[in-house]
Write a protein that holds these residues in place. Structure first.
Motif, PDB file in Angstrom:
ATOM      1  N   TYR A 133      -6.660   0.208   4.468  1.00 38.74           N
ATOM      2  CA  TYR A 133      -5.881  -0.899   5.048  1.00 38.74           C
ATOM      3  C   TYR A 133      -6.811  -1.941   5.671  1.00 38.74           C
ATOM      4  CZ  TYR A 133      -1.889  -3.010   7.539  1.00 38.74           C
ATOM      5  OH  TYR A 133      -0.920  -3.869   7.999  1.00 38.74           O
ATOM      6  N   VAL A 162      -1.345   6.426   3.765  1.00 40.49           N
ATOM      7  CA  VAL A 162      -2.107   5.178   3.690  1.00 40.49           C
ATOM      8  C   VAL A 162      -3.289   5.329   4.628  1.00 40.49           C
ATOM      9  CG1 VAL A 162      -2.126   2.713   4.199  1.00 40.49           C
ATOM     10  CG2 VAL A 162      -0.143   3.727   3.084  1.00 40.49           C
ATOM     11  N   LEU A 220       0.832  -1.207   0.000  1.00 36.02           N
ATOM     12  CA  LEU A 220       0.000   0.000   0.000  1.00 36.02           C
ATOM     13  C   LEU A 220       0.866   1.256   0.000  1.00 36.02           C
ATOM     14  CD1 LEU A 220      -2.883  -0.931   2.481  1.00 36.02           C
ATOM     15  CD2 LEU A 220      -2.992  -0.753  -0.006  1.00 36.02           C
ATOM     16  N   ALA A 225       0.667   3.989  -2.932  1.00 29.09           N
ATOM     17  CA  ALA A 225       0.396   5.397  -2.646  1.00 29.09           C
ATOM     18  C   ALA A 225       1.492   6.300  -3.222  1.00 29.09           C
ATOM     19  CB  ALA A 225       0.293   5.596  -1.127  1.00 29.09           C
TER      20      ALA A 225
END
Length: 272
Positions: free
Chosen positions: A109, A104, A92, A96
């Motif tokens: 998440y 994040v 992630l 990003a």
């Protein structure tokens, strides 16, 4: 926020170093300073999971990751952490950075980990008012850079949930109808004409339910299944010929002389 994250990790490091082997000593310390034992254990576990290499990566990545995100990846669910080694978090962070996003998001998440609140709670105003975690999740979704994707995911989950409920209800109706057909209130005498009629009626009902459960547009049979189906259909053909010979009723006559009561019964069964 970065300083706050570093401070919580530092507290976790101290808790792990000083009170790792004595639950009683940790409890006494928490009581003295007014800290929840569960919070202390959570800080300690999160600090242990966030290795020095990960901390350096967080500082250098240019993507902000909150302490709440780190805690989510290290919080045990069913005896296991949802993101061992933070492998999914690393992905992630990279996504990003490549997309030019500066953080994040916790809701993203949680969705990736499968730890988001249940869909029913997210969709319920009462649940959002009563549970801070649900309210926080909804707020995170609203302010997430991936908001459209998360909202679309929730919409898909709602459709899936509704389809599962509908399928479960239909399966229950089918099961109940089969049980009723297999346990008549007054079973006819074995070997009698009434017993044959009851058995044929039950078979016809089962055939109708099979036609609903297996629509032809979704069926794909492999060669072995085609052979099995061919054998079964052959047996049914033989049985139907035998049944017509025993009843001595031609097919045309059976279609035109069906009793009104039987037709009404069939229509009522289809309606249920």
């Amino acid at each position: 926020m970065i300083a706050g994250r570093a401070g919580q990790l530092a507290i976790g490091d101290i808790l792990a170093a000083e009170w790792a082997g004595s639950a009683a000593a940790l409890g006494a310390f928490c009581e003295r300073i007014g800290l929840s034992v569960s919070t202390a254990k959570q800080w300690r576990a999160t600090a242990a999971a966030v290795t020095p290499d990960l901390r350096m990566h967080l500082e250098e990545s240019g993507v902000f990751v909150s302490y709440s995100v780190l805690r989510e990846g290290a919080r045990p669910r069913g005896g296991q952490v949802p993101d061992p080694g933070y492998a999914k978090l690393h992905h992630l962070i990279a996504d990003a950075r490549n997309a030019g996003v500066d953080r994040v998001n916790l809701a993203t998440y949680q969705t990736v980990l499968g730890t988001a609140p249940p869909l029913a709670a997210v969709m319920s105003p009462a649940a959002r008012d009563a549970d801070d975690e649900v309210a926080d999740y909804v707020t995170e979704v609203q302010h997430s850079p991936n908001r459209d994707d998360l909202v679309n995911y929730l919409a898909i989950q709602e459709k899936v949930t509704r389809a599962e409920v509908t399928a479960a209800l239909e399966a229950r109706r089918t099961e109940k109808a089969e049980q009723q057909s297999q346990t008549p209130s007054a079973p006819p005498q074995a070997g009698s004409g009434a017993a044959l009629v009851a058995a044929l009626t039950a078979l016809a009902g089962q055939a109708g339910r099979l036609a609903k459960r297996f629509p032809p547009n979704i069926l794909k049979l492999d060669p072995a299944e085609q052979v099995d189906v061919s054998v079964a259909l052959g047996d049914l053909d033989v049985f139907m010929v035998w049944a017509r010979q025993v009843s001595a009723i031609p097919a045309a006559a059976a279609r035109t002389s069906r009793r009104p009561a039987a037709a009404a019964q069939a229509m009522a069964h289809q309606a249920t």
